[in-house]
Structure formats: structure tokens, C-alpha cells
Design an enzyme around this catalytic site. Structure first.
Site, PDB file in Angstrom:
ATOM      1  N   HIS A 278      30.998 -93.331   9.266  1.00 40.05           N
ATOM      2  CA  HIS A 278      31.984 -93.224  10.473  1.00 40.05           C
ATOM      3  C   HIS A 278      31.316 -92.200  11.552  1.00 40.05           C
ATOM      4  CE1 HIS A 278      33.784 -90.263   8.056  1.00 40.05           C
ATOM      5  NE2 HIS A 278      34.375 -89.721   9.148  1.00 40.05           N
ATOM      6  N   CYS A 279      30.625 -91.289  11.429  1.00 39.50           N
ATOM      7  CA  CYS A 279      30.076 -90.057  12.030  1.00 39.50           C
ATOM      8  C   CYS A 279      28.700 -90.395  12.761  1.00 39.50           C
ATOM      9  CB  CYS A 279      30.504 -88.815  11.433  1.00 39.50           C
ATOM     10  SG  CYS A 279      32.082 -88.365  11.148  1.00 39.50           S
ATOM     11  N   ILE A 280      27.869 -90.074  11.687  1.00 37.50           N
ATOM     12  CA  ILE A 280      26.387 -89.934  12.270  1.00 37.50           C
ATOM     13  C   ILE A 280      25.896 -91.105  13.349  1.00 37.50           C
ATOM     14  CG2 ILE A 280      24.072 -89.277  11.685  1.00 37.50           C
ATOM     15  CD1 ILE A 280      26.122 -87.453  10.839  1.00 37.50           C
ATOM     16  N   ILE A 282      27.314 -92.786  15.278  1.00 39.50           N
ATOM     17  CA  ILE A 282      28.193 -92.956  16.534  1.00 39.50           C
ATOM     18  C   ILE A 282      28.394 -91.726  17.396  1.00 39.50           C
ATOM     19  CG2 ILE A 282      30.605 -93.424  17.159  1.00 39.50           C
ATOM     20  CD1 ILE A 282      30.784 -95.477  14.692  1.00 39.50           C
ATOM     21  N   ASP A 283      28.698 -90.678  16.661  1.00 36.27           N
ATOM     22  CA  ASP A 283      29.266 -89.505  17.475  1.00 36.27           C
ATOM     23  C   ASP A 283      28.387 -89.024  18.362  1.00 36.27           C
ATOM     24  OD1 ASP A 283      31.581 -89.818  15.923  1.00 36.27           O
ATOM     25  OD2 ASP A 283      31.081 -87.857  14.528  1.00 36.27           O
TER      26      ASP A 283
END
Length: 446
Positions: A278-280, A282-283
Site C-alpha cells: 500500500h506504500c511503495i 503509490i507514495d
């Protein structure tokens, strides 16, 4: 600072200090649920809000729907009256502190999708009362809390910093990491104003090992993006090294094992079939989008995204080449088993997993795709890959392995019998270095 401001803040701080402040956690997923439980275990009463009635019902029974969060933690939290889960957002006014843990995905154009934050802010706005603290934990671009969130909340007629307080404290969850929990990971805190920062700092300091106050919410938002961009860029670097070393006939895993013996100046990252979670994936694009708003081209960030996004296609090409060497000139009609659907080892979280892109490319080429993942019995519908057919995890048996044309290791779960795989699969494509240092006629590294 006015007398009203000081009195309002003092009352809230007193309630935090004596644990009578009620905490509301909005969004009970991989971030919100452990956060809610941490506050309960720290002596606070918590209302957990979620639009998903199924989650509310499971928690109401004192059970867990996240594999790495034990049912015992949930049961104790509910039985002792510390945690109450609800889908009734009309009760937002019952909480003294509201912590927002909702998704911040990307649009199809890789721009920030702020719909869930906006909807949550509007729901809070309609119930906002004087003396409340609102903290955003969702990863986002610098300025979101100060500009977007504040603007919506002040539509209530209440003034930020006088009537209510607003802060940002990024989540730092690492699902499946037993060495680091919500309570033991330092908490970065920034506010819209020093008073909001200090209140949020006092709240988190009551339940986590240490806090890291920063000058304002914009800095706190930038901290979270910096952490994940660091990982994204280094993952891209090691993935690119894997491509280069593969052409040179060098084992990247042997290189990394030797390189990490240096006691300074090197931090190991491992290559894989792409990025996930959910992070790499997208962020970094949140900061890239914000950078373009101020006429700055984020070349490193965008290049890292380009490298990481190409990895699933490279894995499929390695598979295609390995089959061709064995006299199979097409993927069409070939049976391919994917080992692992989760985005990382030993978790049940498939969000943005490269396994879905690998599966999609194989299906486009006419292959028959199956998967085995001990943590994900049924492949959930995915926002990015809407056209994938329904899939269920297949029991990993010698018979299944022998019936396949190839097995691709996408996720290196520990509870998989890899010796069984190597002994029975006609072809094994290892994208995670599971068989590092091993040689076998049916083994290909990718």
C-alpha cells in the site's frame, strides 16, 4: 494565544493525561486496527469507525480479520470495554481525538486520489465540536492537512487552532514484522500550529515508546514520503542491477550477500518481481505530483517507478526464454503456477502485488494461470486488475507441481515446501533468491 485557546487546549491535554479522552479511529484496516488496539492497551477507550459492516461485526465478536493481529488482542479489547466498533459516523462527535486512517490510492493517471480523505473530512465537519483534536495518518502530499483538511473542517464555522486542533502523524506500520509494532515504532508528529502538535504529541506519547515532534504538518507529511521514496529508489536500483548482472552472467544474490558484509556505507535491498503493497508503488507519486505543481521535475522518483513497473514483464520474458530453451516456443496453453499472491513474505495482504501483473501478462499471452498462497485462499478483486478471472489458492502437492509447465516464485513465504517444488516442478523461475547458491537443471533465476 487567547485565553479561550489555552483553556480549550488545557482541558483536552488534561483528558489525555488522565486517559479519560476518548479516541476515535476512522478506518479499521492494516493501519487503523493495530492503532486502535494500541490505544486500548494504553488505557484509552476507543471507538473504531469503518464503513465495512463485516469488519464491525467481526470485531464485535472479539475476533480478528487481519492474520498478523491475534484474535486474543481483539477479544480482550472488546471484552474489557476498551474497543467499540461501529459504522455509525453520527457518533464522530463522541470522540475527543479523531485519527484518520483511510486509503490514499492513485488515480489511473497516477495522481493523488483524495476521495476517501475528503469524504471523511466532510463527515467530521458535520459533527465537529469545540475541543476536538483531528489527526490525519494517511500518507499524502505536503500541504494536505494544512490546506485541504483544514479548509473542509473550517466549513463547520469552527476555527482551527482556536476551537479545534489539527495535526498529521504518518503511519509506520510494517505488517508481519514481529520486531516492530505500533507501540514500539517512533511516531512523527506535526501540527497546524504548535498547540495542535503538542496535543497530538501528548496523545501518542501516552501509548508509543517515543515521539518525534517536527515543526509543522507539512514536514511530517514530507517525512513519510521521504521514507518510502528512499525504499522505492533503492528497490529500483537493485532491480536494475539484477537486470545488468543477469546479462553478465553474475548472480545478484551472491553479490548482495558479499556486499552487505561491509560494516558501513551499504544498506542491503533485495530485488524481486516488482514492487507491491500500500506504500511503495503509490507514495512516491504523491510527491512527484506535488513537485510538478511547483515546476520541479522529480526525475529520480519517476525513473524508480519506471524501473520497478517493468519488472513483472521481465519475469514473464525470463519464463518465455526458459521455455524456449526447452523447446516450447509459446506461452499459449502453458500451465503456470504462481507461488505467492501477497506483496511481501508471510502476510495476507495482496494490495498492489506484482503477482497480479505477472498473472495478467501470462493470461494475455494465453497461459493457464493458477496460484498457491498459504495466506490468501481466494484472490480478491483488484482495482488495478479488474479483468482477472476468479482464482483460488491450490493445495501445493507433488501432483499439482508435476502437472504444471512452470512455477514462478513471486512471494517467498516461509511456510512453503520449496524442496517439494524443486523436486517436482518441470521448471522453476525464482524471482526472490529462494534457491540462492543452488544449481538445478530445472531452476532459472529471474
Amino acid at each position: 494565544m487567547s485565553t479561550l485557546e489555552s483553556e480549550t487546549a488545557a482541558r483536552l491535554r488534561a483528558a489525555i493525561d488522565d486517559r479519560t479522552a476518548r479516541v476515535g479511529v476512522i478506518g479499521l484496516g492494516y493501519v487503523g486496527l493495530p492503532l486502535a488496539l494500541t490505544f486500548v492497551e494504553g488505557g484509552f477507550r476507543v471507538i473504531g469507525f469503518d464503513v465495512d459492516e463485516a469488519k464491525v461485526e467481526v470485531l464485535g465478536r472479539g475476533e480478528s480479520y487481519i492474520r498478523h493481529i491475534s484474535a486474543d488482542r481483539c477479544r480482550l479489547a472488546v471484552e474489557r470495554g476498551g474497543l467499540e466498533a461501529t459504522s455509525d459516523f453520527g457518533r464522530l462527535g463522541d470522540a475527543d481525538a479523531l485519527l484518520i486512517c483511510v486509503p490514499t490510492p492513485l488515480t489511473e493517471n497516477r495522481e493523488p486520489e483524495m476521495r476517501f480523505v475528503v469524504q471523511t473530512a466532510e463527515q467530521i465537519r458535520d459533527r465537529l465540536r469545540p475541543g476536538q483534536l483531528v489527526v490525519l495518518e494517511s500518507t499524502t502530499y505536503p500541504g494536505t492537512t494544512r490546506e485541504l483538511l483544514r479548509g473542509i473542517l473550517e466549513q463547520s464555522g469552527l476555527v482551527c487552532g482556536r476551537d479545534f486542533f489539527l495535526a498529521y502523524s504518518p503511519e509506520r506500520e510494517d505488517p508481519g514484522n514481529a520486531a516492530h509494532s505500533t507501540a514500539t515504532i517512533p511516531k512523527v508528529v506535526g501540527g497546524v500550529g504548535a498547540e495542535a502538535r503538542d496535543l497530538a504529541d501528548a496523545l501518542y506519547r501516552a501509548v508509543v515508546v517515543t515521539t518525534v515532534p517536527v515543526s509543522d504538518a507539512d514536514v511530517a507529511e514530507a517525512v513519510k514520503l521521504t521514507e518510502n521514496i528512499f525504499r522505492a529508489v533503492n528497490i529500483a536500483l537493485v532491480n536494475e542491477l539484477k537486470l545488468v548482472y543477469d546479462r553478465l552472467g553474475i548472480d545478484v544474490w551472491e553479490v548482495l550477500a558479499a556486499a552487505e558484509t561491509k560494516p558501513f556505507g551499504f544498506h542491503r535491498f533485495d530485488p524481486g518481481p516488482g514492487w507491491g503493497g500500500h506504500c511503495i508503488p503509490i507514495d512516491p507519486f504523491y510527491l512527484a505530483w506535488k513537485a510538478r505543481q511547483v515546476d520541479q521535475t522529480p526525475r529520480f522518483i519517476e525513473l524508480a517507478g519506471e524501473v520497478n513497473r517493468q519488472m513483472p514483464a521481465w519475469v514473464v520474458e525470463k519464463l518465455r526464454g526458459a521455455l524456449a530453451e526447452r523447446g516450447v516456443d509459446s506461452l499459449s496453453g502453458r500451465r503456470v503456477l504462481l507461488l505467492g499472491l501477497a506483496y511481501k513474505r508471510d502476510v495476507a495482504d495482496p494490495r498492489e502485488s506484482p503477482a497480479f501483473e505477472v498473472a495478467s501478462l501470462l493470461l494475455e499471452a494465453g497461459a493457464e494461470v493458477a496460484y498457491h498462497d498459504p495466506h490468501i485462499p481466494v484472490a480478491p478483486p483488484m482495482r488495478t486488475w479488474r479483468d482477472l478471472p476468479p482464482l483460488r489458492s491450490q493445495p501445493l502437492t507433488a501432483e499439482l507441481l508435476r502437472s504444471q509447465d512452470a512455477v514462478v516464485i513471486v512471494t517467498d513465504h516461509r511456510d512453503v515446501e520449496y524442496e517439494l517444488v524443486l523436486a517436482n516442478a518441470p521448471l522453476v523461475v525464482d524471482t526472490r533468491g529462494v534457491y540462492s547458491g543452488r544449481e538445478a537443471p530445472n531452476l532459472v533465476r529471474a
